[in-house]
Write a protein that holds these residues in place. Sequence first.
Motif, PDB file in Angstrom:
ATOM      1  N   ARG A   1       0.832  -1.210   0.000  1.00 35.48           N
ATOM      2  CA  ARG A   1       0.000   0.000   0.000  1.00 35.48           C
ATOM      3  C   ARG A   1       0.869   1.264   0.000  1.00 35.48           C
ATOM      4  O   ARG A   1       0.581   2.229  -0.697  1.00 35.48           O
ATOM      5  CB  ARG A   1      -0.958   0.003   1.196  1.00 35.48           C
ATOM      6  N   HIS A   2       1.936   1.236   0.761  1.00 33.68           N
ATOM      7  CA  HIS A   2       2.842   2.383   0.729  1.00 33.68           C
ATOM      8  C   HIS A   2       3.534   2.465  -0.630  1.00 33.68           C
ATOM      9  O   HIS A   2       3.836   3.556  -1.106  1.00 33.68           O
ATOM     10  CB  HIS A   2       3.857   2.291   1.867  1.00 33.68           C
ATOM     11  N   GLY A   3       3.768   1.309  -1.233  1.00 33.46           N
ATOM     12  CA  GLY A   3       4.365   1.294  -2.567  1.00 33.46           C
ATOM     13  C   GLY A   3       3.490   2.022  -3.573  1.00 33.46           C
ATOM     14  O   GLY A   3       3.973   2.791  -4.409  1.00 33.46           O
ATOM     15  N   ARG A   4       2.193   1.790  -3.492  1.00 31.51           N
ATOM     16  CA  ARG A   4       1.291   2.470  -4.419  1.00 31.51           C
ATOM     17  C   ARG A   4       1.251   3.973  -4.138  1.00 31.51           C
ATOM     18  O   ARG A   4       1.129   4.775  -5.072  1.00 31.51           O
ATOM     19  CB  ARG A   4      -0.114   1.838  -4.362  1.00 31.51           C
ATOM     20  N   ARG A   5       1.410   4.358  -2.882  1.00 35.69           N
ATOM     21  CA  ARG A   5       1.510   5.794  -2.588  1.00 35.69           C
ATOM     22  C   ARG A   5       2.745   6.390  -3.279  1.00 35.69           C
ATOM     23  O   ARG A   5       2.689   7.478  -3.848  1.00 35.69           O
ATOM     24  CB  ARG A   5       1.634   6.024  -1.081  1.00 35.69           C
ATOM     25  N   LEU A   6       3.838   5.645  -3.205  1.00 34.93           N
ATOM     26  CA  LEU A   6       5.078   6.125  -3.831  1.00 34.93           C
ATOM     27  C   LEU A   6       4.890   6.356  -5.327  1.00 34.93           C
ATOM     28  O   LEU A   6       5.362   7.354  -5.885  1.00 34.93           O
ATOM     29  CB  LEU A   6       6.202   5.103  -3.635  1.00 34.93           C
ATOM     30  N   LEU A   7       4.205   5.415  -5.970  1.00 36.03           N
ATOM     31  CA  LEU A   7       4.035   5.500  -7.426  1.00 36.03           C
ATOM     32  C   LEU A   7       3.284   6.766  -7.818  1.00 36.03           C
ATOM     33  O   LEU A   7       3.492   7.318  -8.901  1.00 36.03           O
ATOM     34  CB  LEU A   7       3.294   4.267  -7.945  1.00 36.03           C
ATOM     35  N   ASN A   8       2.427   7.234  -6.914  1.00 36.70           N
ATOM     36  CA  ASN A   8       1.673   8.452  -7.218  1.00 36.70           C
ATOM     37  C   ASN A   8       2.557   9.698  -7.245  1.00 36.70           C
ATOM     38  O   ASN A   8       2.103  10.773  -7.632  1.00 36.70           O
ATOM     39  CB  ASN A   8       0.517   8.618  -6.236  1.00 36.70           C
ATOM     40  N   LEU A   9       3.801   9.559  -6.828  1.00 37.83           N
ATOM     41  CA  LEU A   9       4.727  10.695  -6.899  1.00 37.83           C
ATOM     42  C   LEU A   9       5.368  10.807  -8.284  1.00 37.83           C
ATOM     43  O   LEU A   9       6.097  11.741  -8.563  1.00 37.83           O
ATOM     44  CB  LEU A   9       5.819  10.549  -5.838  1.00 37.83           C
ATOM     45  N   ILE A  10       5.121   9.815  -9.129  1.00 38.29           N
ATOM     46  CA  ILE A  10       5.627   9.896 -10.507  1.00 38.29           C
ATOM     47  C   ILE A  10       4.589  10.603 -11.365  1.00 38.29           C
ATOM     48  O   ILE A  10       3.474  10.125 -11.524  1.00 38.29           O
ATOM     49  CB  ILE A  10       5.895   8.500 -11.108  1.00 38.29           C
ATOM     50  N   ASP A  11       4.966  11.746 -11.883  1.00 43.17           N
ATOM     51  CA  ASP A  11       4.083  12.459 -12.811  1.00 43.17           C
ATOM     52  C   ASP A  11       4.304  11.886 -14.206  1.00 43.17           C
ATOM     53  O   ASP A  11       5.343  12.107 -14.814  1.00 43.17           O
ATOM     54  CB  ASP A  11       4.425  13.956 -12.785  1.00 43.17           C
ATOM     55  N   ASP A  12       3.324  11.147 -14.684  1.00 42.98           N
ATOM     56  CA  ASP A  12       3.529  10.516 -15.990  1.00 42.98           C
ATOM     57  C   ASP A  12       2.799  11.267 -17.105  1.00 42.98           C
ATOM     58  O   ASP A  12       2.524  10.703 -18.170  1.00 42.98           O
ATOM     59  CB  ASP A  12       3.139   9.034 -15.966  1.00 42.98           C
TER      60      ASP A  12
END
Lengths: 329, 329
Positions: free
Chosen positions: A202-213
Motif C-alpha cells: 500500500r505504501h508502494g502504491r503511494r510512492l508511485l503516485n509521486l511519478i508524474d507521468d
Amino acid sequence: MNRALSIRSNKNGSSSSAAPRHGFSLSSLRGTVQPELSKKLYKLIKSENHLIQSYEQAGKERLSIASQLSDWGEATNDDAISDISDKIGVLLSELGEQEDLYAHGIDDSRAILKAIRNTEKSVQPSRDHKAKIMDEIAKLKAKEPESAKLVTLEQELVRAEAENLVAEAQLTNVTRQKMKEAYATEFAATIERAEKQIILARHGRRLLNLIDDTPVIPGDMRAPYEYTQQARQILNDAEDDLRDWRPELEDVPSHAQLENNLMPSSASQHRQTADGSVTDDTTIQHDHSAGQQEEPLDQSRISSGTSVTTGPVAHTAYAPSEAGTSAVA
Amino acid sequence: MNRALSIRSNKNGSSSSAAPRHGFSLSSLRGTVQPELSKKLYKLIKSENHLIQSYEQAGKERLSIASQLSDWGEATNDDAISDISDKIGVLLSELGEQEDLYAHGIDDSRAILKAIRNTEKSVQPSRDHKAKIMDEIAKLKAKEPESAKLVTLEQELVRAEAENLVAEAQLTNVTRQKMKEAYATEFAATIERAEKQIILARHGRRLLNLIDDTPVIPGDMRAPYEYTQQARQILNDAEDDLRDWRPELEDVPSHAQLENNLMPSSASQHRQTADGSVTDDTTIQHDHSAGQQEEPLDQSRISSGTSVTTGPVAHTAYAPSEAGTSAVA
C-alpha cells in the motif's frame, strides 16, 4: 475455491491403513527406511522442505530485483524515476525479507510435525510386536490347540497389549496436540507475511503516485522533481507501520498438558484410581495448571456464517477468545 | 525494515550512465546482445522470471503437501484428525492456488516493463547516431577546420538531434507511464494474495479449534468427533469470503494519454504551435480525453505520517482517490 470440499486422493482406492503393516513399499526410494506408520508424514515433511526452499529462493530473487530496479532507475538520469525506483526497491527488498521470514515460519511448523513423525516411528514396533504374538497364537491354535506354549503366548500378549495401549495413547496425544500447534504456527506465519506485505504494497502504491507521468512532447523539459521529501516520508511511514505491527489472531488454545512421556500431566498421579476409564474432562485434575482455566470446546465459537475479513479491525467480529490454557503461536 | 532508506548498489562507484555507450560489457553473458541502454532492464526482467518460477514452484509444492496432509490424516484412523486434516488440506491447496495467481500477477507486471525495455532498445541507435556525428565533427574540426564537409555534418547533426529529441521524449513518456503501471500491478497482486491468504489462514485457525487435544490415558476412548458439520461450514465461510473479496486499493491514476507513437495524444495536433516549448500542463488539450478530468499531482494525498494498516476497513483512513484519469490495475 471452486474445488470439492475434500482433497483426499484415495477416496475409493485402498487406503494405506489397509496396506500391510510389515514390509516396505518399493514405489518410492524416499521413505523406504521409514516404518509404514511414519512414511506419509516423513514424505510430507520432506515436501515442506521444498516449499521452504521455494520461498527462500523467492526472497533472494526479490532482493536482487530490488537492487537492480534501483540501479536501473539511477541510470535513467530522470530524477523522479531515480528517486522512486530506489524507494520502491527498498520496499521490494523488505517484501523479499518477509518471504524469507515466512520460510522460517514454515520451518518452525515443520519441526513441530517431526514430533508426530518420531512418535509414529517409535509406535510401529509396539504394533508389530502385538500383531506378531496374535499371529503366533492363531497359528498354534490351528496346529496344536492343546500346546502348553499357548498359555505363555497369551501372557505375552497381555503384556504386549498393555504396552501398545500406552503407545497408542501417546500417539493420539502427540498427534492432536502437534497437528494443532504446527498448523496454528503455519497460519500465523501466513497472516504475518500477508499483513506486513499489505503494509509495504500500500505504501508502494503511494510512492508511485509521486511519478508524474503526464507525457511530454519533443524538446519539452520535465518539471523538476519535488517529491524527495514526501517519498522519504512514505518510507518512514512504512517503517513505522511495520514496527507497530502486532499479531492479532484468534487463539488456538491447546488443552494438552503433556508430560515428556506423552501422558497427561495428571495421569501418573491418577493412574491407580482412573484405571483407564477417565472420559470426563472434569475428573482430570491438571496439577501443573492449577491457576489456569480449562474449558471444553466451546461450540458457540464455531458459529456458522461467520465471515473472516482481513485485518486486525475485523477481528472484533469474533467473540473474545477464551481465557487461559496455553495458546499456540 | 532496519535498512538504509536506499538500496542503490553503486552509490560511489561508476554509474552505468558514465559507462561507454558503444560496445558491450563482457562481465556477463546475459544481456550481451542488448544495447547498453536496455541492458539493466533486460536483466531485471530475466530475474523477474526466476521470481515467478519460485512462486509457481511454491504453489505446486503447496498443492502436493495439502493432498499429502489429507491422506496422512485419513491413515491415522482418528476421525477428528481425518476430517480436520482434509479440510486444512483444502485451505492449503487454495493457499497454493493463490501463489500461482500471484506468479501470474508478477508476470503481468513483467510484461509491462518490457514496453520500457523495448523502447530503450530502439532509442539506442538514435543516441548512437547523434553521438557519432558529433564525434566526426569534433575530429574534423581538429584536423581540417575549413573542410566543406563540416557544413554537411552540421546539417546532419541538426536532423539527428531532432530525431533524438523525439526518441528521448518517447522514452521518458513510456518509462514513467509503464514504471507506474508495472508496479501498481505488482503491488495490487501482492495485496490480493495477502488479503486472500489472510482469509484462508484465519479460517484455518478456526478449523484447528475443532481438534480436542485434551490428552487421554492408556485405554481411554476418545469422545466421538462431532464437528463434521462445523468444519464443513468453516470451509463454506472461507469460500464465501473469497468470493466476496473485492480489491480496495488507493488509485494510482495515470496522466499518460499516449498515442501509439508514444507522444501525448494531443501532440500531433499541436506540434506546429507548440514548437517544443509547451511546459504548462494546461496548454495541452487532451483531445481523446475530453470527458475526463485531468489533475496535477495532488500533494495533499501524500500527507506525511499517514499510516497504512491492513485490510479494506482501514482504507477509509485515506482521502478518497481523485476522480477520472485511467486508473491502473
